[in-house]
Design an enzyme around this catalytic site. Structure first.
Site, PDB file in Angstrom:
ATOM      1  CG  ASP A  63      -3.865   8.868 -12.336  1.00 20.50           C
ATOM      2  OD1 ASP A  63      -4.248   8.317 -11.274  1.00 20.50           O
ATOM      3  OD2 ASP A  63      -4.634   9.227 -13.239  1.00 20.50           O
ATOM      4  CG  HIS A  66      -7.497  12.819  -8.607  1.00 23.71           C
ATOM      5  ND1 HIS A  66      -7.576  11.634  -7.906  1.00 23.71           N
ATOM      6  CD2 HIS A  66      -8.349  13.681  -7.995  1.00 23.71           C
ATOM      7  CE1 HIS A  66      -8.463  11.764  -6.942  1.00 23.71           C
ATOM      8  NE2 HIS A  66      -8.945  13.011  -6.969  1.00 23.71           N
ATOM      9  CG  ASP A  99      -2.032   0.939   1.166  1.00 25.36           C
ATOM     10  OD1 ASP A  99      -2.975   0.670   0.403  1.00 25.36           O
ATOM     11  OD2 ASP A  99      -1.978   1.978   1.858  1.00 25.36           O
ATOM     12  CG  ASN A 155      -4.785  11.053  -5.481  1.00 22.87           C
ATOM     13  OD1 ASN A 155      -4.078  11.408  -6.415  1.00 22.87           O
ATOM     14  ND2 ASN A 155      -5.440   9.915  -5.476  1.00 22.87           N
ATOM     15  CD  GLU A 186      -4.545   3.907  -1.776  1.00 18.89           C
ATOM     16  OE1 GLU A 186      -5.387   3.826  -2.703  1.00 18.89           O
ATOM     17  OE2 GLU A 186      -4.822   4.265  -0.619  1.00 18.89           O
TER      18      GLU A 186
END
Ligand SMILES: [Mg+2]
Length: 325
Positions: free
Chosen positions: A204, A200, A187, A195, A231
């Site tokens: 990404d 975002h 994780d 984020n 994630e």
């Protein structure tokens, strides 16, 4: 199938595609004719002189198409086709029968065994070429679709569906061979905050970089990295015991740290880090596949709860009794 970078490189232009055809015929002169006729094309040819040899080559080389004679000593073409279709490894390779047997019943039998086509000898070369090209184009499209169905769109690594398939296969293999199998649940720490703070698009980009770093760090062909969702990543490590899995997990964590992606909102480090939960299956353990997954998840939870940016794993908890269901 392992999704590495080369496998991702799907040729868009069919001109860049060099398919491999395996020709199986017991008469060397027939093979010579085929090689002479097809060699000029943009095709790689392999030949086998018997059904047995054909099966071996098909499994080892996974050709894009198999041209199969029917009348052969040893196992004939029908039996060869039946065995190709019953092996998951070769089941999807299109088979084209090429035979002097031209009775309706023979053709029907061949097609019912799963062959995509049946061409009578003697054949017309232009028609044979045209049919082969059509079958190869379809095979190429189907390969691309399978590849797409297995791939996570953002990170270009395997997706969860592909992981589930391979996990089941490797799990059965480990049971059968009494080997160890380890799992890592990964994780990205404080990713929501990342984020929220960076947006975002950057989120990404961060996931892509992490996936890339993890991919580079995994060297063995059977190791599988997949995006599990959001994630979260998962790594399947066949034939790997707890200590080796722990070593690999630490290397993965170090590889992500080395990216040095700034993360102002993280409480564990000024850069992006990962937490890893490890679970390792002992040979002969009665625990189920789902229990191993759950165990890796629990380990991940503990890693996160103990301050993140670390690897957590237990061996002992794996030998739990099987669930009642
Ligand atoms: Mg023959």
């Amino acid at each position: 199938m392992r999704l590495d970078e080369s496998a991702m490189n799907i040729p868009i232009n069919l001109n860049d595609y060099t398919p491999t055809i395996l020709v199986v015929d017991d008469v060397p002169a027939n093979l010579d004719v085929m090689v002479a006729h097809l060699q000029q094309e943009n095709i790689e040819l392999m030949v086998a002189l018997s059904g047995e040899e054909g099966l071996e080559l098909a499994k080892a080389k996974l050709p894009d198409l198999i041209l199969l004679d029917i009348m052969m000593p040893g196992i004939d073409g029908y039996e060869t086709c039946r065995r190709l279709k019953s092996d998951p490894l070769t089941a999807d390779i299109p088979v084209v029968f090429l035979s002097a047997k031209s009775d309706e019943i023979d053709v029907e039998k061949g097609l019912n065994l799963g062959a995509v086509d049946y061409i009578n000898k003697p054949f017309s070369l232009p028609i044979l070429r045209a049919r082969l090209n059509n079958h190869l184009a379809l095979k190429h499209k189907s390969d691309m679709l399978i590849q797409l169905a297995c791939t996570d769109e953002l990170t270009r690594i395997a997706n969860r569906r592909h992981f589930d398939l391979i996990f089941e296969r490797e799990w059965l293999r480990a049971q059968r061979n009494q080997t160890r199998l380890s799992l890592l649940m990964i994780d990205v720490d404080h990713f929501k905050q990342y984020n929220d703070h960076y947006g975002h698009g950057e989120g990404d980009r961060c996931l892509k970089q992490v996936a890339r770093a993890l991919t580079v760090e995994l060297h063995r062909p059977a190791d599988l990295l997949a995006r599990y969702g959001g994630e979260e990543f998962v790594v399947l490590l066949p034939e790997t015991d707890f200590e080796d899995a722990e070593f690999i997990a630490n290397q993965l964590a170090a590889a992500v740290e080395k990216l040095a992606i700034a993360h102002k909102k993280s409480t564990c480090a000024p850069h992006v880090t990962i937490s890893i939960g490890l679970a390792s299956q002992l040979p002969g353990s009665q625990a189920s596949r789902q229990q191993l997954l759950k165990q890796a998840d629990r380990s991940l939870y503990k890693a996160k709860n103990s301050g993140r940016n670390q690897v957590y794993g237990t061996m002992s908890a794996i030998n739990e009794a099987p669930a009642a269901n």
